[in-house]
Design an enzyme around this catalytic site. Structure first.
Site, PDB file in Angstrom:
ATOM      1  N   LYS A   9       2.634  31.887  -7.650  1.00 46.35           N
ATOM      2  CA  LYS A   9       2.279  30.760  -7.018  1.00 46.35           C
ATOM      3  C   LYS A   9       2.332  30.570  -5.592  1.00 46.35           C
ATOM      4  O   LYS A   9       1.363  30.033  -5.104  1.00 46.35           O
ATOM      5  CB  LYS A   9       2.857  29.415  -7.784  1.00 46.35           C
ATOM      6  CG  LYS A   9       2.396  28.857  -9.385  1.00 46.35           C
ATOM      7  CD  LYS A   9       1.816  27.700  -8.997  1.00 46.35           C
ATOM      8  CE  LYS A   9       0.634  27.447 -10.209  1.00 46.35           C
ATOM      9  NZ  LYS A   9       0.440  26.231 -11.137  1.00 46.35           N
ATOM     10  N   ASP A  49       6.024  24.904 -14.565  1.00 45.15           N
ATOM     11  CA  ASP A  49       6.289  25.330 -15.940  1.00 45.15           C
ATOM     12  C   ASP A  49       7.759  24.786 -16.575  1.00 45.15           C
ATOM     13  O   ASP A  49       8.239  25.720 -17.143  1.00 45.15           O
ATOM     14  CB  ASP A  49       6.179  26.952 -16.122  1.00 45.15           C
ATOM     15  CG  ASP A  49       4.923  27.424 -16.081  1.00 45.15           C
ATOM     16  OD1 ASP A  49       3.817  26.537 -16.081  1.00 45.15           O
ATOM     17  OD2 ASP A  49       4.534  28.324 -16.040  1.00 45.15           O
ATOM     18  N   ASP A  56       2.868  20.774 -10.692  1.00 44.41           N
ATOM     19  CA  ASP A  56       1.333  21.177 -10.937  1.00 44.41           C
ATOM     20  C   ASP A  56       0.689  21.208 -12.078  1.00 44.41           C
ATOM     21  O   ASP A  56      -0.360  20.949 -12.369  1.00 44.41           O
ATOM     22  CB  ASP A  56       1.190  22.589 -10.253  1.00 44.41           C
ATOM     23  CG  ASP A  56      -0.110  23.111 -10.376  1.00 44.41           C
ATOM     24  OD1 ASP A  56      -1.033  22.527  -9.680  1.00 44.41           O
ATOM     25  OD2 ASP A  56      -0.521  24.210 -10.853  1.00 44.41           O
ATOM     26  N   ASP A  57       1.608  21.245 -13.243  1.00 43.79           N
ATOM     27  CA  ASP A  57       0.959  21.362 -14.471  1.00 43.79           C
ATOM     28  C   ASP A  57       0.443  20.121 -15.091  1.00 43.79           C
ATOM     29  O   ASP A  57      -0.582  20.040 -15.830  1.00 43.79           O
ATOM     30  CB  ASP A  57       2.163  21.913 -15.617  1.00 43.79           C
ATOM     31  CG  ASP A  57       2.866  22.945 -15.064  1.00 43.79           C
ATOM     32  OD1 ASP A  57       2.194  24.275 -15.101  1.00 43.79           O
ATOM     33  OD2 ASP A  57       4.109  23.208 -14.979  1.00 43.79           O
ATOM     34  N   ASN A  62      -3.861  28.972 -21.330  1.00 44.89           N
ATOM     35  CA  ASN A  62      -3.612  30.454 -20.786  1.00 44.89           C
ATOM     36  C   ASN A  62      -2.636  31.321 -21.482  1.00 44.89           C
ATOM     37  O   ASN A  62      -1.678  30.337 -22.019  1.00 44.89           O
ATOM     38  CB  ASN A  62      -2.979  30.145 -19.172  1.00 44.89           C
ATOM     39  CG  ASN A  62      -4.250  29.309 -18.284  1.00 44.89           C
ATOM     40  OD1 ASN A  62      -5.304  30.078 -18.387  1.00 44.89           O
ATOM     41  ND2 ASN A  62      -4.050  28.576 -17.263  1.00 44.89           N
ATOM     42  N   ARG A  71       8.541  26.603 -20.231  1.00 46.44           N
ATOM     43  CA  ARG A  71       7.318  26.667 -20.850  1.00 46.44           C
ATOM     44  C   ARG A  71       6.574  27.404 -19.728  1.00 46.44           C
ATOM     45  O   ARG A  71       5.634  27.011 -19.163  1.00 46.44           O
ATOM     46  CB  ARG A  71       6.687  25.350 -21.137  1.00 46.44           C
ATOM     47  CG  ARG A  71       5.433  25.368 -21.769  1.00 46.44           C
ATOM     48  CD  ARG A  71       4.421  24.477 -21.176  1.00 46.44           C
ATOM     49  NE  ARG A  71       3.991  25.474 -20.295  1.00 46.44           N
ATOM     50  CZ  ARG A  71       3.171  25.014 -19.468  1.00 46.44           C
ATOM     51  NH1 ARG A  71       2.870  23.790 -19.255  1.00 46.44           N
ATOM     52  NH2 ARG A  71       2.836  26.066 -18.217  1.00 46.44           N
ATOM     53  N   TYR A 131      -1.718  36.658 -10.242  1.00 50.25           N
ATOM     54  CA  TYR A 131      -1.369  35.270 -11.217  1.00 50.25           C
ATOM     55  C   TYR A 131      -2.049  35.432 -12.549  1.00 50.25           C
ATOM     56  O   TYR A 131      -2.191  36.696 -13.227  1.00 50.25           O
ATOM     57  CB  TYR A 131      -1.915  33.914 -10.320  1.00 50.25           C
ATOM     58  CG  TYR A 131      -1.112  33.094 -10.707  1.00 50.25           C
ATOM     59  CD1 TYR A 131       0.160  32.805 -10.562  1.00 50.25           C
ATOM     60  CD2 TYR A 131      -1.712  31.924 -11.514  1.00 50.25           C
ATOM     61  CE1 TYR A 131       1.007  32.041 -11.066  1.00 50.25           C
ATOM     62  CE2 TYR A 131      -0.854  31.006 -11.974  1.00 50.25           C
ATOM     63  CZ  TYR A 131       0.317  30.801 -11.731  1.00 50.25           C
ATOM     64  OH  TYR A 131       1.104  29.868 -12.290  1.00 50.25           O
TER      65      TYR A 131
HETATM   66  P1  NAD Z   1       2.903  21.213 -23.341  1.00 44.85           P
HETATM   67  O1  NAD Z   1       3.751  22.231 -24.157  1.00 44.85           O
HETATM   68  O2  NAD Z   1       3.378  20.156 -22.465  1.00 44.85           O
HETATM   69  O3  NAD Z   1       1.843  20.683 -23.963  1.00 44.85           O
HETATM   70  C1  NAD Z   1       0.997  21.283 -25.292  1.00 44.85           C
HETATM   71  C2  NAD Z   1       0.412  20.539 -26.230  1.00 44.85           C
HETATM   72  O4  NAD Z   1      -0.197  21.107 -27.163  1.00 44.85           O
HETATM   73  C3  NAD Z   1       1.620  19.548 -27.141  1.00 44.85           C
HETATM   74  O5  NAD Z   1       0.954  18.274 -26.969  1.00 44.85           O
HETATM   75  C4  NAD Z   1       1.466  19.883 -28.554  1.00 44.85           C
HETATM   76  O6  NAD Z   1       1.742  18.936 -29.442  1.00 44.85           O
HETATM   77  C5  NAD Z   1       0.228  20.417 -28.264  1.00 44.85           C
HETATM   78  N1  NAD Z   1      -0.159  21.420 -29.650  1.00 44.85           N
HETATM   79  C6  NAD Z   1       0.700  22.591 -29.937  1.00 44.85           C
HETATM   80  N2  NAD Z   1       0.087  23.328 -31.072  1.00 44.85           N
HETATM   81  C7  NAD Z   1      -1.085  22.404 -31.364  1.00 44.85           C
HETATM   82  C8  NAD Z   1      -2.076  22.697 -32.257  1.00 44.85           C
HETATM   83  N3  NAD Z   1      -1.962  23.718 -33.106  1.00 44.85           N
HETATM   84  N4  NAD Z   1      -3.082  21.672 -32.351  1.00 44.85           N
HETATM   85  C9  NAD Z   1      -3.247  20.719 -31.417  1.00 44.85           C
HETATM   86  N5  NAD Z   1      -2.022  20.586 -30.556  1.00 44.85           N
HETATM   87  C10 NAD Z   1      -1.061  21.215 -30.597  1.00 44.85           C
HETATM   88  O7  NAD Z   1       1.729  22.372 -22.380  1.00 44.85           O
HETATM   89  P2  NAD Z   1       0.911  22.145 -21.274  1.00 44.85           P
HETATM   90  O8  NAD Z   1       1.476  22.217 -20.077  1.00 44.85           O
HETATM   91  O9  NAD Z   1       0.195  20.669 -21.468  1.00 44.85           O
HETATM   92  O10 NAD Z   1      -0.064  23.307 -21.312  1.00 44.85           O
HETATM   93  C11 NAD Z   1      -0.761  23.755 -22.423  1.00 44.85           C
HETATM   94  C12 NAD Z   1      -1.775  24.744 -22.233  1.00 44.85           C
HETATM   95  O11 NAD Z   1      -2.750  24.422 -21.063  1.00 44.85           O
HETATM   96  C13 NAD Z   1      -1.131  26.293 -21.899  1.00 44.85           C
HETATM   97  O12 NAD Z   1      -1.767  27.011 -22.412  1.00 44.85           O
HETATM   98  C14 NAD Z   1      -1.230  26.080 -20.348  1.00 44.85           C
HETATM   99  O13 NAD Z   1      -1.477  27.538 -19.995  1.00 44.85           O
HETATM  100  C15 NAD Z   1      -2.683  25.520 -20.290  1.00 44.85           C
HETATM  101  N6  NAD Z   1      -2.872  25.015 -18.916  1.00 44.85           N
HETATM  102  C16 NAD Z   1      -4.005  25.561 -18.153  1.00 44.85           C
HETATM  103  C17 NAD Z   1      -4.200  25.035 -16.789  1.00 44.85           C
HETATM  104  C18 NAD Z   1      -5.584  25.573 -16.302  1.00 44.85           C
HETATM  105  O14 NAD Z   1      -6.438  26.105 -16.743  1.00 44.85           O
HETATM  106  N7  NAD Z   1      -5.864  25.057 -15.025  1.00 44.85           N
HETATM  107  C19 NAD Z   1      -3.540  24.139 -16.211  1.00 44.85           C
HETATM  108  C20 NAD Z   1      -2.167  23.852 -17.072  1.00 44.85           C
HETATM  109  C21 NAD Z   1      -2.031  24.215 -18.356  1.00 44.85           C
END
Ligand code: NAD
Length: 553
Positions: A176, A248, A270-271, A410, A158, A105
């Site tokens: 997953k 995603d 899950d996200d 991530n 995404r 993963y």
């Molecule tokens: P998403 O696309 O829904 O949200 C991304 C957000 O980041 C948006 O609100 C966007 O406006 C903002 N953004 C983009 N560029 C930016 C910048 N330069 N400055 C400030 N904000 C900015 O994506 P998501 O599902 O929320 O996931 C975001 C990240 O979180 C990914 O890298 C994902 O891998 C990670 N994530 C980690 C976990 C975990 O560790 N458990 C779980 C889910 C998501």
């Protein structure tokens, strides 16, 4: 993980024999078939003569994986094992979860998806395109296993923090679901990975001659919604007991789809929800270290997408459970998106951000927001690497004795800061967690273990719980309970090393407890369809898949 000793049941002869049996990964035992089985099942002579024990096979498989030069090669090697012999695959994974989770993963799965069309060996899961409109029920009926209980579906828009990977995103549902089985005990034959290939806007993929998906721009609007609606309806008909996990999707679809289906079918995202629960568990642990309450936190999120808003919403629910009003709880959550601080003068906010647009003067950058708001916790979920600069980490450490710094983006290449940067920048005081794993950090003679806020602590248990009780719906309460249970499993010894989560080696145990809590919520809320056992935890453990071979009569 200490694999529970399972009694080797003598099973009736498998439905397949001869070469077909050896080519079915769910039934194949490879060189572990006994001589008697080889005779009775028509495979005598089709294997080298030595009958291996599972331990010997596992040692061979692990030796081969470890011999690969890169993580991507290890990922391919593990996929090949899964395609040959799933029981052995799960045995190797569960016995070496810390070593292999980052291979099967995140972070390696990200690379696996980016190169999906180049490393493709054998298809796994179901692909549905717009050409299958009107045919989706038929497509789902093509799946060999008829008792599917957990579906992970993506449209590939995404993938992790990597963006639109189209049909190449299939690595995510496959990975997953492997974790549903390895960590949560959902039997592999009850899982189904699905990709809704609605096209891609990724030019690199569209121009790649090896790309395996539909070479058209993404379907959008009503046509997109109709495809998803047909898919969800087809699942209800073909696999009526299946839980659907949305995975995603880009946030403009993720929030809408969750809103549309969460009260209609058994599903979750899950996200949004799994991330929220695992992060909330980390915050509970941080509070335990500091001796504070969750309601004492002022949280600044970097990012305002699925993960951030999902966490914010669950934090609000949990603060309310401590007696804080909704309004007050919401005011403790602040967000910076790609443009600026989310606040009330902004006219460009998407719907999911609006409830958190508190009254405040405009602020353009994360650094300024940290200085102005003096948060107790900084949570990175923007998918943007290295945004927690030394100055920001320094400010957090000036404002707080023990600042919470979670770099959750991530894969590793997107993390807001590394564990080392957090610990050195805070003089060893940060309560740190990350999305992808970081190794131990030695700072001023002390070794810090950084916890991984990995959704895998949550979704396999919630999913297994839903399967065990036949939950009609998956509710926010199940996720807040999962967070509470997970935080409760963190030991003082974990906290003493700086780790806010239980060791990954205990993940099966964590999943069992979370599954039991999910079952309890389902019964309390009248959402269960299976009869309740007297001892729910024991029943969950009993039903969890164990990677041991059957002995055939
Ligand atoms: P998403 O696309 O829904 O949200 C991304 C957000 O980041 C948006 O609100 C966007 O406006 C903002 N953004 C983009 N560029 C930016 C910048 N330069 N400055 C400030 N904000 C900015 O994506 P998501 O599902 O929320 O996931 C975001 C990240 O979180 C990914 O890298 C994902 O891998 C990670 N994530 C980690 C976990 C975990 O560790 N458990 C779980 C889910 C998501």
């Amino acid at each position: 993980m200490a694999l529970e000793t399972a009694v080797r049941a003598v099973a009736p002869a498998p439905v397949k024999s001869g070469a077909d049996l050896l080519h079915d990964p769910l039934l194949n035992k490879g060189t572990a078939f006994t001589r008697e089985e080889r005779i009775s099942l028509g495979i005598l002579g089709l294997l080298p003569p030595h009958v291996s024990t599972m331990e010997q096979q596992a040692a061979r498989a692990l030796k081969n994986v470890r011999a690969r030069a890169t993580d991507l090669e290890k990922y391919i090697d593990m996929l090949s094992l899964m395609d040959r012999n799933e029981t052995l695959y799960y045995r190797v994974v569960t016995d070496n979860i810390e070593e292999l989770m980052p291979i099967i993963y995140t972070p390696t799965v990200g690379k696996g998806c980016q190169l999906y069309a180049h490393i493709f060996r054998r298809s796994r899961g179901i692909f549905i395109t717009k050409r299958e409109k009107g045919l989706m029920e038929r497509v789902l009926r093509n799946w060999a296993n008829k008792d599917v209980r957990v579906i992970v579906v993506t449209d590939g828009e995404r993938i992790l923090g990597l963006g639109d990977l189209g049909a190449s995103g299939m690595g995510i549902p496959v990975g997953k679901l492997a974790l549903y089985t390895a960590c949560g005990g959902v039997p592999p034959e009850q899982t189904l990975p699905v990709t809704l290939d609605v096209g891609t806007n990724n030019e690199t993929l569209l121009n790649d001659p090896l790309y395996l998906g539909v070479r058209e721009p993404r379907v959008t609007g009503a046509e997109y919604d109709e495809l998803v609606a047909e898919f969800v309806a087809a699942v209800q008909k073909v696999f009526p007991k299946a839980l659907i996990q949305f995975e995603d999707f880009a946030n403009h679809n993720a929030f809408r789809l969750l809103e549309r289906y969460r009260d209609a079918v058994s599903c979750f995202n899950d996200d949004i929800q799994g991330t929220a629960a695992v992060t909330l568990a980390g915050l509970f642990s941080a509070c335990r270290v500091r001796g504070t309450k969750l309601s004492d936190e002022r949280i600044l999120f970097h990012g305002a997408g699925e993960a951030a808003i999902g966490i914010g919403d669950l934090v609000v629910t949990a603060m309310m459970a401590e007696g804080t009003s909704r309004e007050e709880a919401m005011k403790k959550c602040w967000f910076v998106d790609s443009k600026a601080l989310v606040e009330s003068t902004r006219k460009d906010l998407q719907d999911h951000k609006k409830p958190y647009a508190h009254v405040h003067a405009p602020i353009g950058s994360l650094g300024e927001a940290v200085k102005a708001l003096k948060p107790t916790a900084l949570i990175g979920v923007s998918g943007q690497a290295q945004q927690f600069t030394p100055e920001i980490i320094g400010d957090m450490s000036r404002f707080n004795k023990r600042p919470v710094i979670f770099a959750l983006s991530n894969p590793t290449s997107k993390a807001e800061c590394t564990a080392e940067q957090a610990m050195t920048g805070s003089d060893g005081r940060a309560l740190f967690a990350s999305g992808s794993p970081f190794g131990p950090v030695v700072y001023k003679g002390k070794t810090y273990i950084s916890g991984q806020g990995n959704n895998a602590y949550i979704f396999p248990g919630v999913g297994m719980g839903a399967v065990v009780c036949g939950a009609k719906r998956v509710t926010p309460e199940m996720f807040s309970e999962a967070a509470r249970v997970l935080a409760g499993l963190v030991t003082q010894a974990d906290l003493d090393t700086g780790c806010l989560y239980p060791s990954l080696t205990r993940i099966v145990e964590c999943s069992a407890h979370i599954a039991a809590a999910t079952v309890e919520v389902a019964y309390k809320r009248n959402l269960a369809t299976e009869p309740k056992s007297k001892d729910v935890l024991a029943a969950v453990k009993e039903k969890m898949y164990k990677p041991v071979y059957k002995t055939y009569a």
